[in-house]
Design a protein around this motif. Structure first.
Motif, PDB file in Angstrom:
ATOM      1  N   TYR A 143       0.878  -1.237  -0.133  1.00  0.00           N
ATOM      2  CA  TYR A 143      -0.048   0.109  -0.153  1.00  0.00           C
ATOM      3  C   TYR A 143       0.855   1.280  -0.110  1.00  0.00           C
ATOM      4  O   TYR A 143       0.227   2.434  -0.112  1.00  0.00           O
ATOM      5  CB  TYR A 143      -0.892  -0.044   1.146  1.00  0.00           C
ATOM      6  CG  TYR A 143      -1.777  -1.160   1.291  1.00  0.00           C
ATOM      7  CD1 TYR A 143      -2.937  -1.052   0.198  1.00  0.00           C
ATOM      8  CD2 TYR A 143      -1.710  -2.238   1.942  1.00  0.00           C
ATOM      9  CE1 TYR A 143      -3.871  -2.197   0.380  1.00  0.00           C
ATOM     10  CE2 TYR A 143      -2.404  -3.409   1.886  1.00  0.00           C
ATOM     11  CZ  TYR A 143      -3.439  -3.220   0.965  1.00  0.00           C
ATOM     12  OH  TYR A 143      -4.418  -4.448   0.900  1.00  0.00           O
ATOM     13  N   LEU A 144       2.330   1.236  -0.087  1.00  0.00           N
ATOM     14  CA  LEU A 144       2.967   2.381   0.159  1.00  0.00           C
ATOM     15  C   LEU A 144       2.872   3.465  -0.993  1.00  0.00           C
ATOM     16  O   LEU A 144       2.652   4.539  -0.936  1.00  0.00           O
ATOM     17  CB  LEU A 144       4.530   1.803   0.272  1.00  0.00           C
ATOM     18  CG  LEU A 144       4.909   1.718   1.741  1.00  0.00           C
ATOM     19  CD1 LEU A 144       6.397   1.142   1.821  1.00  0.00           C
ATOM     20  CD2 LEU A 144       4.641   2.829   2.775  1.00  0.00           C
ATOM     21  N   ASP A 186      -8.048  13.998  -0.968  1.00  0.00           N
ATOM     22  CA  ASP A 186      -9.129  13.585  -0.070  1.00  0.00           C
ATOM     23  C   ASP A 186      -9.646  12.211  -0.438  1.00  0.00           C
ATOM     24  O   ASP A 186     -10.247  12.095  -1.682  1.00  0.00           O
ATOM     25  CB  ASP A 186     -10.528  14.637  -0.161  1.00  0.00           C
ATOM     26  CG  ASP A 186     -11.401  14.437   0.837  1.00  0.00           C
ATOM     27  OD1 ASP A 186     -11.400  13.598   1.828  1.00  0.00           O
ATOM     28  OD2 ASP A 186     -12.668  15.034   0.673  1.00  0.00           O
ATOM     29  N   VAL A 187      -9.500  11.187   0.526  1.00  0.00           N
ATOM     30  CA  VAL A 187      -9.832   9.838   0.266  1.00  0.00           C
ATOM     31  C   VAL A 187     -11.061   9.553   0.686  1.00  0.00           C
ATOM     32  O   VAL A 187     -11.434   8.310   0.764  1.00  0.00           O
ATOM     33  CB  VAL A 187      -8.761   8.766   0.611  1.00  0.00           C
ATOM     34  CG1 VAL A 187      -7.460   9.157  -0.106  1.00  0.00           C
ATOM     35  CG2 VAL A 187      -8.376   9.119   2.125  1.00  0.00           C
ATOM     36  N   SER A 189     -11.505   2.361  -1.877  1.00  0.00           N
ATOM     37  CA  SER A 189     -11.597   0.908  -1.699  1.00  0.00           C
ATOM     38  C   SER A 189     -10.074   0.738  -1.193  1.00  0.00           C
ATOM     39  O   SER A 189      -9.892  -0.324  -0.465  1.00  0.00           O
ATOM     40  CB  SER A 189     -11.692   0.204  -2.681  1.00  0.00           C
ATOM     41  OG  SER A 189     -11.100   0.391  -3.786  1.00  0.00           O
ATOM     42  N   ASN A 190      -9.171   1.472  -1.715  1.00  0.00           N
ATOM     43  CA  ASN A 190      -7.606   0.886  -1.298  1.00  0.00           C
ATOM     44  C   ASN A 190      -7.658   1.444   0.201  1.00  0.00           C
ATOM     45  O   ASN A 190      -6.749   0.675   0.951  1.00  0.00           O
ATOM     46  CB  ASN A 190      -6.683   1.783  -2.149  1.00  0.00           C
ATOM     47  CG  ASN A 190      -6.756   1.219  -3.661  1.00  0.00           C
ATOM     48  OD1 ASN A 190      -6.575   0.130  -3.850  1.00  0.00           O
ATOM     49  ND2 ASN A 190      -7.044   1.971  -4.400  1.00  0.00           N
ATOM     50  N   LEU A 191      -7.897   2.381   0.762  1.00  0.00           N
ATOM     51  CA  LEU A 191      -7.974   2.901   1.988  1.00  0.00           C
ATOM     52  C   LEU A 191      -8.501   1.879   3.006  1.00  0.00           C
ATOM     53  O   LEU A 191      -7.913   1.430   3.895  1.00  0.00           O
ATOM     54  CB  LEU A 191      -8.714   3.993   2.443  1.00  0.00           C
ATOM     55  CG  LEU A 191      -8.646   4.606   3.699  1.00  0.00           C
ATOM     56  CD1 LEU A 191      -7.263   4.854   4.317  1.00  0.00           C
ATOM     57  CD2 LEU A 191      -9.319   5.875   3.935  1.00  0.00           C
ATOM     58  N   LEU A 192      -9.656   1.181   2.553  1.00  0.00           N
ATOM     59  CA  LEU A 192     -10.366   0.373   3.340  1.00  0.00           C
ATOM     60  C   LEU A 192      -9.613  -0.998   3.284  1.00  0.00           C
ATOM     61  O   LEU A 192      -9.447  -1.711   4.235  1.00  0.00           O
ATOM     62  CB  LEU A 192     -11.644   0.093   3.051  1.00  0.00           C
ATOM     63  CG  LEU A 192     -12.711   1.061   3.144  1.00  0.00           C
ATOM     64  CD1 LEU A 192     -14.172   0.690   2.500  1.00  0.00           C
ATOM     65  CD2 LEU A 192     -12.964   1.369   4.656  1.00  0.00           C
ATOM     66  N   TRP A 245      -8.876   8.082   9.366  1.00  0.00           N
ATOM     67  CA  TRP A 245      -8.110   7.345   8.406  1.00  0.00           C
ATOM     68  C   TRP A 245      -7.606   8.248   7.345  1.00  0.00           C
ATOM     69  O   TRP A 245      -6.717   8.211   6.948  1.00  0.00           O
ATOM     70  CB  TRP A 245      -9.002   6.243   7.907  1.00  0.00           C
ATOM     71  CG  TRP A 245      -9.355   5.039   8.732  1.00  0.00           C
ATOM     72  CD1 TRP A 245      -8.589   4.857   9.718  1.00  0.00           C
ATOM     73  CD2 TRP A 245     -10.304   4.217   8.849  1.00  0.00           C
ATOM     74  NE1 TRP A 245      -9.075   3.789  10.405  1.00  0.00           N
ATOM     75  CE2 TRP A 245     -10.299   3.223   9.830  1.00  0.00           C
ATOM     76  CE3 TRP A 245     -11.359   3.839   7.907  1.00  0.00           C
ATOM     77  CZ2 TRP A 245     -11.130   2.314  10.047  1.00  0.00           C
ATOM     78  CZ3 TRP A 245     -12.306   3.019   8.065  1.00  0.00           C
ATOM     79  CH2 TRP A 245     -12.328   2.107   9.319  1.00  0.00           C
ATOM     80  N   ALA A 246      -8.743   9.021   6.731  1.00  0.00           N
ATOM     81  CA  ALA A 246      -8.176   9.918   5.778  1.00  0.00           C
ATOM     82  C   ALA A 246      -7.308  10.963   6.088  1.00  0.00           C
ATOM     83  O   ALA A 246      -6.415  11.202   5.216  1.00  0.00           O
ATOM     84  CB  ALA A 246      -9.640  10.768   5.133  1.00  0.00           C
TER      85      ALA A 246
END
Length: 160
Positions: free
Chosen positions: A31-32, A42-43, A62-65, A129-130
């Protein structure tokens, strides 16, 4: 009296630290690139229906999750992360970034505490998270931990 550096850090050898953190970090390394590309972006979007009875709620990339889920599957998270913040006088993301920049192999637990804050606090306050992606702290902490593990893991290999 001959004093040699036995690579002992707070009662735990460097080899133990590398062995403990390397497999856990491998789950987050994919994920780096995404974390780097999305710093200052803004994610999370806020969705609210047209109906006045609707409660607005965040909708995440979805990548953040997937990153959060991967982090939750590691042993890196510590619910006592607040002690890391009080011990190191970390009050905001700038303090976190400065600490991360100067961290060494002996600070791996402290770095895990910073990661823990964003992942665990984000479970009850979604905007965290964001924020961690946006302010670059999540990228910085994973990158630093990876650099330290590679550096100290390589040092041991070169001595053999």
């Amino acid at each position: 009296m001959n004093i040699e550096n036995d690579n002992n850090v707070n009662g735990t050898s460097v080899e133990d630290i590398v062995a403990k953190y390397r497999p856990e970090l491998q789950k987050l390394i994919p994920y780096l690139r995404w974390l780097k590309e999305h710093a200052k972006v803004d994610v999370a979007q806020t969705y609210s229906g047209n109906d006045l009875k609707s409660v607005p709620f965040p909708v995440y990339d979805s990548n953040l999750l997937a990153f959060v889920k991967a982090a939750q599957s590691t042993s890196l998270l510590d619910r006592n992360y607040v002690y890391v913040y009080s011990r190191n006088h970390l009050n905001n993301y700038k303090d976190e970034l400065l600490f991360i920049e100067g961290a060494g192999i002996a600070d791996m637990e402290e770095l895990s505490g910073i990661l823990s804050k964003y992942i665990l606090k984000g479970m009850t306050k979604g905007s965290v998270w964001a924020e961690g992606v946006n302010n670059g702290v999540l990228y910085a902490v994973i990158t630093k931990m990876d650099e330290l593990i590679k550096l100290w893991g390589q040092e041991k290999l070169s001595k053999d």
